[in-house]
Design an enzyme around this catalytic site. Structure first.
Site, PDB file in Angstrom:
ATOM      1  N   GLU A 224       0.816  -1.214   0.000  1.00  0.00           N
ATOM      2  CA  GLU A 224       0.000   0.000   0.000  1.00  0.00           C
ATOM      3  C   GLU A 224       0.846   1.259   0.000  1.00  0.00           C
ATOM      4  OE1 GLU A 224      -3.414   0.061   2.574  1.00  0.00           O
ATOM      5  OE2 GLU A 224      -3.453  -2.100   2.696  1.00  0.00           O
ATOM      6  N   LYS A 356     -15.813  -1.536   3.756  1.00  0.00           N
ATOM      7  CA  LYS A 356     -15.182  -1.894   2.480  1.00  0.00           C
ATOM      8  C   LYS A 356     -16.265  -2.495   1.601  1.00  0.00           C
ATOM      9  CE  LYS A 356     -10.646  -3.326   4.327  1.00  0.00           C
ATOM     10  NZ  LYS A 356      -9.950  -4.504   4.909  1.00  0.00           N
TER      11      LYS A 356
HETATM   12  C1  2PG Z   1      -7.081  -3.897   5.860  1.00  0.00           C
HETATM   13  C2  2PG Z   1      -6.814  -3.749   4.386  1.00  0.00           C
HETATM   14  C3  2PG Z   1      -6.274  -2.404   4.041  1.00  0.00           C
HETATM   15  P1  2PG Z   1      -6.590  -5.858   2.887  1.00  0.00           P
HETATM   16  O1  2PG Z   1      -6.774  -4.941   6.471  1.00  0.00           O
HETATM   17  O2  2PG Z   1      -7.649  -3.013   6.472  1.00  0.00           O
HETATM   18  O3  2PG Z   1      -5.110  -2.101   4.783  1.00  0.00           O
HETATM   19  O4  2PG Z   1      -5.984  -4.771   3.900  1.00  0.00           O
HETATM   20  O5  2PG Z   1      -7.222  -5.110   1.761  1.00  0.00           O
HETATM   21  O6  2PG Z   1      -5.423  -6.709   2.468  1.00  0.00           O
HETATM   22  O7  2PG Z   1      -7.615  -6.626   3.673  1.00  0.00           O
HETATM   23 MG    MG Z   2      -7.768  -4.185   8.379  1.00  0.00          MG
END
Ligand code: 2PG
Ligand code: MG
Length: 449
Positions: A224, A356
């Site tokens: 990231e 998300k």
């Molecule tokens: C999280 C995300 C973003 P990932 O854990 O919050 O940092 O990671 O998209 O790999 O789940």
């Molecule tokens: Mg996370």
């Protein structure tokens, strides 16, 4: 999330199309385009486009991201998901009225017919859900954030720029497990505006890089964009971060504070946590003790997934211990799911939800989760994934839905900067009407009556 109140009819869905594009890790992902038409003779045409991201440290209860399997691209191709959009989904949506996001998403959910989008794939459904929202905003002649805010029936309410959480060191699943903790981030409670929060973070990020170069520990950037963490212990990263904040000229805690995503599900289950870097194993209470110790020694404002997704009671114990002064965020624990938020709130676990959209697969379900969170007294953070693209839809969600906080990774790499820069443009466009709530948006446990 219904937009039915808008004055002008946005028309109907005329065309839905998906293609395979590539994400920031060079992996296949789904892009969708939704085209609307308004009027019968020589119709006006509006197009919306969106690309879905992909996580690396995923919660077990996330909606399913459909991958093809087999040997090609490590099994990660998305031709089946693309095929579902171009076939079944397109057939079901063409002709639907375009203005009603809730109805479009309900159709996608019904068509898939499984609790976690495992038939069509959440990557197929979310690409279409977001592209439909983009198209409806285009037809309404408004930026998406404004379209979303308008649809929620809060006209006149000043829009708020989110408090950004920005990664300085990347670890865990995003950096070959070089350190156990996944995200070492900062937020700027002392900044007066979104733009100023970015300026301060740019200095902290730069000084953190210089510090690592001095120590001969600069080894590039993680998934990231955060510096690749060449540290001997997890706590060393914390002290280096405080040093970087000070060298950048800021007061740790008051002006620039620390944010951690422990992502504990990645190194623990069944109440046992294995810190590989330090060669030791902790119980749930051992990990809680360590994190409480860090909260006392370092200016930590927010901690995400301090315990694993299967450790709800310990999550609640940790929240009880620090939740009045530290934001406790559920990501893998809650996977943007309204029912899981309600269940966690009942047990007193977490005080903030990470949102998300690809954990659920439609905008409406993500929105419903945010509503459940608000009803439970939780704060919210809209978040990108570790596998991202130039798509900036989540910035509009954070602002249009009034979520208050935004996490999109570090202060480097185009897929991250595209989002910070999109928010800057919105701040400029709002001008004097832009509000920046700063630390007031952080989640806190309210004293129990
Ligand atoms: C999280 C995300 C973003 P990932 O854990 O919050 O940092 O990671 O998209 O790999 O789940
Ligand atoms: Mg996370």
């Amino acid at each position: 999330m219904s937009n039915s109140s808008q004055a002008q009819d946005p028309g109907h869905i005329a065309h839905v199309h998906a293609r395979r594009v590539w994400d920031s890790r060079g992996r296949p992902t789904v892009e969708a385009e939704v085209t609307l038409a308004r009027g019968r003779t020589s119709p006006a045409v509006f197009c919306g486009r969106a690309i879905v991201p992909a996580g690396a440290s995923k919660g077990r209860r996330e909606a399913l991201e459909l991958r093809d399997g087999g040997g090609r691209f490590g099994g990660l191709d998305v031709q089946r998901a693309v095929g579902h959009v171009n076939g079944e989904i397109a057939r079901a949506l063409v002709g639907m009225p375009a203005g009603d996001q809730a109805a479009i998403d309900a159709r996608l959910i019904e068509l898939d017919g499984t609790p976690n989008k495992q038939r069509l794939g959440a990557n197929a459904t979310l690409a279409v859900s977001m592209a439909a929202a983009q198209a409806a905003a285009a037809a309404a002649g408004r930026p998406l954030y404004e379209h979303l805010a308008h649809g929620l029936g809060a006209p006149g309410e000043a829009l708020r720029l989110p408090l950004p959480q920005i990664q300085i060191f990347g670890g865990g699943a995003h950096a070959g497990r070089r350190v156990d903790i996944q995200d070492f981030m900062v937020l700027c409670p002392g900044a007066a505006s979104f733009a100023q929060a970015l300026e301060w973070t740019a200095e902290v990020y730069r000084h953190a890089g210089l510090l690592m170069r001095e120590r001969g520990a600069l080894a590039g950037v993680a998934d990231e964009g955060g510096w690749w963490p060449a540290f001997d212990s997890n706590e060393q990263a914390l002290s280096a971060l405080v040093q970087a904040i000070e060298r950048a000229g800021f007061a740790p805690g008051e002006q620039v504070a620390i944010v951690l995503d422990i992502a504990a599900s990645d190194f623990g289950q069944g109440g046992r946590y294995r810190l590989g870097l330090e060669g030791r194993e902790l119980t749930s209470d051992g990990l809680i003790e360590l994190l409480l110790h860090w909260c006392e020694r370092y200016p930590i404002a927010s901690i995400e997934d301090p315990l694993a997704e299967d450790d709800l009671e310990a999550f609640a114990r940790f929240t009880q211990a620090v939740g009045a002064r530290v934001q406790v965020v559920g990501d893998d624990l809650l996977v943007s799911d309204a029912a899981l938020v309600r269940a966690a709130a009942d047990r007193g676990a977490a005080n903030t939800v990470l949102l998300k959209p690809n954990q659920r697969g439609t905008l409406t379900e993500t929105w419903q989760c945010w509503q459940a969170a608000r009803a439970a007294g939780y704060a919210g953070i809209v978040s990108a994934r570790s596998g991202e693209t130039e798509d900036t839809t989540i910035v509009d969600l954070a602002i249009g839905w009034g979520v208050g906080q935004l996490k999109v990774g570090s202060f480097a790499r185009g897929e991250r900067m595209a989002k910070w820069n999109a928010a800057l443009r919105i701040e400029e466009r709002l001008g004097a009407a832009a509000r920046f709530a700063g630390a007031a948006v952080l989640g806190r446990n309210l004293p129990r009556a």
